[in-house]
Design an enzyme around this catalytic site. Sequence first.
Site: not given
Length: 883
Positions: A138, A546
């Site tokens: 990823h 985040k």
Amino acid sequence: MNEQYSALRSNVSMLGKVLGDTIKDALGETILDRVETIRKLSKSSRAGNEANRQELLTTLQNLSNDELLPVARAFSQFLNLANTAEQYHSISPKGEGASNPEVIARTLRKLKDQPELNEETIKKAVESLSLELVLTAHPTEITRRTLIHKMGEVNSCLKQLDNKDIVDYERNQLMRRLRQLIAQSWHTDEIRKYRPSPVDEAKWGFAVVENSLWEGVPNYLRELNEQLEENLGYRLPVDFVPVRFTSWMGGDRDGNPNVTAEITRHVLLLSRWKATDLFLKDIQILISELSMVEATPELLELVGEAGATEPYRFLLKGLRGQLMATQAWLEARLKGQRLPKPAGLLSQNEQLWDPLYACYKSLQACGMGIIANGELLDTLRRVKCFGVPLVRIDVRQESTRHTEALGELTRYLGIGDYESWSEADKQAFLIRELNSKRPLLPRSWEPSEETSEVLNTCKAIVDAPKGSVAAYVISMAKTPSDVLAVHLLLKEAGISFALPVAPLFETLDDLNNANDVMTQLLNIDWYRGFIQGKQMVMIGYSDSAKDAGVMAASWAQYQAQDALIKTCEKAGIELTLFHGRGGSIGRGGAPAHAALLSQPPGSLKGGLRVTEQGEMIRFKYGLPEVTISSLSLYTSAILEANLLPPPEPKDAWRHIMDELSDISCDLYRGYVRENKDFVPYFRSATPEQELGKLPLGSRPAKRRPTGGVESLRAIPWIFAWTQNRLMLPAWLGAGAALQKVVEDGKQTELETMCRDWPFFSTRLGMLEMVFSKVDLWLAEYYDQRLVKPELWALGKELRELLEGDIKIVLAIANDSHLMADLPWIAESIQLRNIYTDPLNVLQAELLHRSRKAEEEGKEADPRVEQALMVTIAGVAAGMRNTG
């Protein structure tokens, strides 16, 4: 600068012309004219022509469904070609590459000029160099492998065309090859039809090793050796290879149910198979080259009478036989066959190293050093870097999976419910069991599928040849028991060696508690004895950003590292910090040199271990020459950080950072978590929902299938905002916090921090990089096209916030415009914007059409869906990162 840049511009323009000819041949003049009109309007719009901007919008809105795909593909493919030209430019003698190998020489000269450093100290620092790059799948390389391969060939053509001495017919042949490659790319579907499996991802990693690292690493070591000889009169020992590669592909099961113990076993076998394949090719070359007769008595004794005439070849043919037998056995295992292990099965690096090193020593002793230091030295260095496993793997699993497994076990044993125990009770139980000689797992127990998977993974680690698994990473680690639990599960699986178990601290609270957790662990006698003076800790960049925004996250990361370094130093523990950075700024990405020099002093003493993610692997290691450049940058940064550490921040600076962190976190969470309009706005203003349709990685986009932003992975969260050019996660909260501190009369202090503290100047530099990629008019256009009017006010508020942020950062950095100190990057972004803007406008239009059809209950038009996927890939290429 301009001369360097003109070489890139002429390559980009030449590739663009070939692409134009390809489009004309495939689809006719009309489509090419349409593409060319859009390009000119985009260029004029970028130059500030408002009328042409409006015309660009109208033209793209009025495209028929048949025109959508060719136009999207034209701009997307152009950006891939521009990126290829730019990658070549970074290694070209006419471009940035002119100064690349110099980076180590410059660092060595700088170090030699420091009165407090002598050559012996520098030599020691070189000998303790350690760089471990962890390749991860990823945020998923969005470009298909088949197209990456073609772009690699385009790069090769550009390199050959750069040679002034080629004759006309050679130039014509190369141009013909370029036209073929670009035509092949045009006629290839750029979007995968299926998600890659974890095994596909692992194969992608092996392809990077084969196509680039296999050649790049020995060449980097030659470069390093030459610079050391020239500047310090020092040669690298033959067995000194400071760089290692590890992979998460096939080992990272955090939130990815597709990575099972069986998959991990398969990938470990596949990795060994690939290693035998690559070493066989090397050995074949060496058998052909090492035809020499003269050898030392030691080597002659080793080969005996049978090998006396060609001792080197004789020894290497024996090794070739071992490699072939090992490969055949691995092949059978991969097919599910169980064969007895052949004699001489290669499972440890020494089995490869010993015969090769015997040849090396003999050649050197017999005065044939020039031969020894050729292909043979390269192969020896590959044995040290890659060895029998090729790449080692990390196993990563979420902490709750271990807790649940132990809970199920204790309930079965009738001794209570581990999951509901206090932390003190959990620790007491775990330490008691770790000290116990009897097994804990009863034979009669039949655990659930989830628990079996956790236990089978531990068994797969134990069964793998020693050295194949590099570490066990525990994501969402919060307490000492999270670490002890893994040690107990590995003990029960029968582990016979001390595998590094690394807690990963990744939310704001966990980073703030990291030092407490590690202090408690180091105070446990069993633990201190077991780790033998070494500890690895992973710092999470993506999830903390985040959770709290970039400013608060980066300060928490800095403080956690700083405290851990001091705690481990005091306890006499060698600490390896493992950095889980992403490629994008919102996930901790930054230019390597700046990022490393901005870490706390002492953070690289235990070496550097860092994730290299998804598409960044291609940008940094996609070609052997680029590999040399990237590894050289890392090497010089580690040497500099260890020998000339950045200053300890003053207390006043720490207080200001605490203030900035609190203000920015409150503002960030005020929008992302508390504003009821935020999630609906995010879902409609970005292609977040549509991203799930892209067959990118093997990992689901969400940790849990329901829920808001908090359940979304950090990667799609960043990817979505990158697409609509607001890039919100990479700046929200930071500028507003700076503004507040300036209003409190501390601007001069901030300017001093920017000048004298690498940590702070890197933060501002990264914000400038993001601001140079954001685009207010495009973000506003997405709102107008896709967002309900009642949510427009939120979009306007965010854009106004962003404008204020840009002004305040420029004021503190004393810059007249963005990226003033990196004009080459600013130029590169401007060049790509002309091609990215139409893709963004088109994407907003396609999202509008696709969602409208869905609302009306109509069948989705495959032309719209396909074109949408192409714009997503194209914008990712334009922005140079996905998530």
